[in-house]
Write a protein that holds these residues in place. Structure first.
Motif, mmCIF file in Angstrom:
data_model
loop_
_atom_site.group_PDB
_atom_site.id
_atom_site.type_symbol
_atom_site.label_atom_id
_atom_site.label_comp_id
_atom_site.label_asym_id
_atom_site.label_seq_id
_atom_site.Cartn_x
_atom_site.Cartn_y
_atom_site.Cartn_z
ATOM 1 N N GLY A 1 32.690 -17.981 -23.579
ATOM 2 C CA GLY A 1 33.394 -19.124 -23.199
ATOM 3 C C GLY A 1 33.920 -18.584 -21.519
ATOM 4 O O GLY A 1 33.285 -17.621 -21.148
ATOM 5 N N TRP A 2 34.845 -19.324 -21.097
ATOM 6 C CA TRP A 2 35.351 -18.858 -19.689
ATOM 7 C C TRP A 2 36.878 -18.766 -19.794
ATOM 8 O O TRP A 2 37.376 -19.608 -20.462
ATOM 9 N N TYR A 3 37.013 -18.038 -18.905
ATOM 10 C CA TYR A 3 38.574 -17.726 -18.908
ATOM 11 C C TYR A 3 39.298 -18.023 -17.377
ATOM 12 O O TYR A 3 38.409 -17.876 -16.390
ATOM 13 N N LEU A 4 40.204 -18.792 -17.449
ATOM 14 C CA LEU A 4 40.979 -19.127 -16.007
ATOM 15 C C LEU A 4 41.729 -18.083 -15.727
ATOM 16 O O LEU A 4 42.876 -17.665 -16.468
ATOM 17 N N MET A 5 41.415 -16.931 -14.856
ATOM 18 C CA MET A 5 42.105 -15.732 -14.608
ATOM 19 C C MET A 5 43.137 -15.845 -13.251
ATOM 20 O O MET A 5 42.437 -16.484 -12.472
ATOM 21 N N VAL A 6 44.206 -15.684 -13.608
ATOM 22 C CA VAL A 6 45.279 -15.838 -12.372
ATOM 23 C C VAL A 6 45.622 -14.151 -11.885
ATOM 24 O O VAL A 6 45.808 -13.463 -12.765
ATOM 25 N N PRO A 7 45.601 -14.108 -10.481
ATOM 26 C CA PRO A 7 46.003 -12.598 -10.171
ATOM 27 C C PRO A 7 47.191 -12.378 -10.678
ATOM 28 O O PRO A 7 48.133 -12.990 -10.812
ATOM 29 N N PRO A 8 47.523 -10.877 -10.730
ATOM 30 C CA PRO A 8 48.677 -10.426 -11.179
ATOM 31 C C PRO A 8 49.864 -10.588 -9.935
ATOM 32 O O PRO A 8 49.279 -10.673 -8.724
ATOM 33 N N THR A 9 51.158 -10.339 -10.211
ATOM 34 C CA THR A 9 51.985 -10.454 -9.062
ATOM 35 C C THR A 9 52.452 -9.043 -8.799
ATOM 36 O O THR A 9 52.095 -8.309 -9.476
ATOM 37 N N ARG A 10 52.768 -8.757 -7.685
ATOM 38 C CA ARG A 10 53.280 -7.244 -7.580
ATOM 39 C C ARG A 10 54.450 -6.801 -8.686
ATOM 40 O O ARG A 10 54.380 -5.760 -9.025
ATOM 41 N N GLU A 11 55.160 -7.952 -8.889
ATOM 42 C CA GLU A 11 56.264 -7.543 -10.155
ATOM 43 C C GLU A 11 55.441 -6.910 -11.325
ATOM 44 O O GLU A 11 56.031 -6.020 -11.925
ATOM 45 N N ALA A 12 54.251 -7.667 -11.559
ATOM 46 C CA ALA A 12 53.627 -7.271 -12.818
ATOM 47 C C ALA A 12 53.068 -5.866 -12.713
ATOM 48 O O ALA A 12 52.885 -5.156 -13.607
ATOM 49 N N LEU A 13 52.753 -5.524 -11.594
ATOM 50 C CA LEU A 13 52.005 -4.306 -11.542
ATOM 51 C C LEU A 13 53.124 -3.166 -11.027
ATOM 52 O O LEU A 13 52.688 -1.946 -11.271
#
Length: 142
Positions: A13-25
């Motif tokens: 299948g396919w995933y729509l991937m969104v980059p993390p935010t600085r806060e998440a890292l």
């Protein structure tokens, strides 16, 4: 043999991937207590007050890190085909999403982050998003 190959292809299948935010890292913004020497020293010497910490984390929450490892990206949707994923990726923000940004901005207003900032950030996240095959080895981690 061909049946097995066809079955394997249908499972991808396919995933729509969104980059993390600085806060998440940033582990200091996660809300979970984590020990770090730098965090301990900052709190010990009073370099960052609680309010400053919250403001910094709020600002980091609207800044995306597209160069982060794909395993750290967030799944924004799951699709059967690449076409379906790309279609979702092209959709503009809905009024409901904009209203949610307005609701959320109540919590970030003290940091100077407005509803418009949150909408812009959300739109940027989608613009930076990628459609990735569900069997892509980069999703597994570092």
């Amino acid at each position: 043999m061909r049946t097995r190959h066809a079955l394997a292809l249908t499972l991808i299948g396919w995933y729509l991937m969104v980059p993390p935010t600085r806060e998440a890292l940033d582990s200091s913004c996660s809300g979970q207590p984590t020990f770090s020497v730098s965090g301990f020293l900052l709190s010990l010497f009073g370099r960052e007050t609680e309010e400053q910490h919250l403001n910094r984390c709020d600002h980091e929450g609207v800044l995306y890190v597209p160069e982060a490892s794909l395993s750290k990206w967030n799944q924004g949707g799951e699709f059967e085909t690449l076409t379906d994923c790309k279609t979702e990726q092209q959709k503009p923000f809905t009024e409901q999403e904009k209203n949610l940004a307005g609701f959320t901005s109540v919590f970030t207003a003290k940091s100077g982050i407005s509803k418009e900032d949150l909408i812009r950030s959300g739109e940027q996240g989608i613009a930076l998003s990628r459609c990735i095959a569900s069997d892509d080895p980069r999703l597994k981690g570092d």
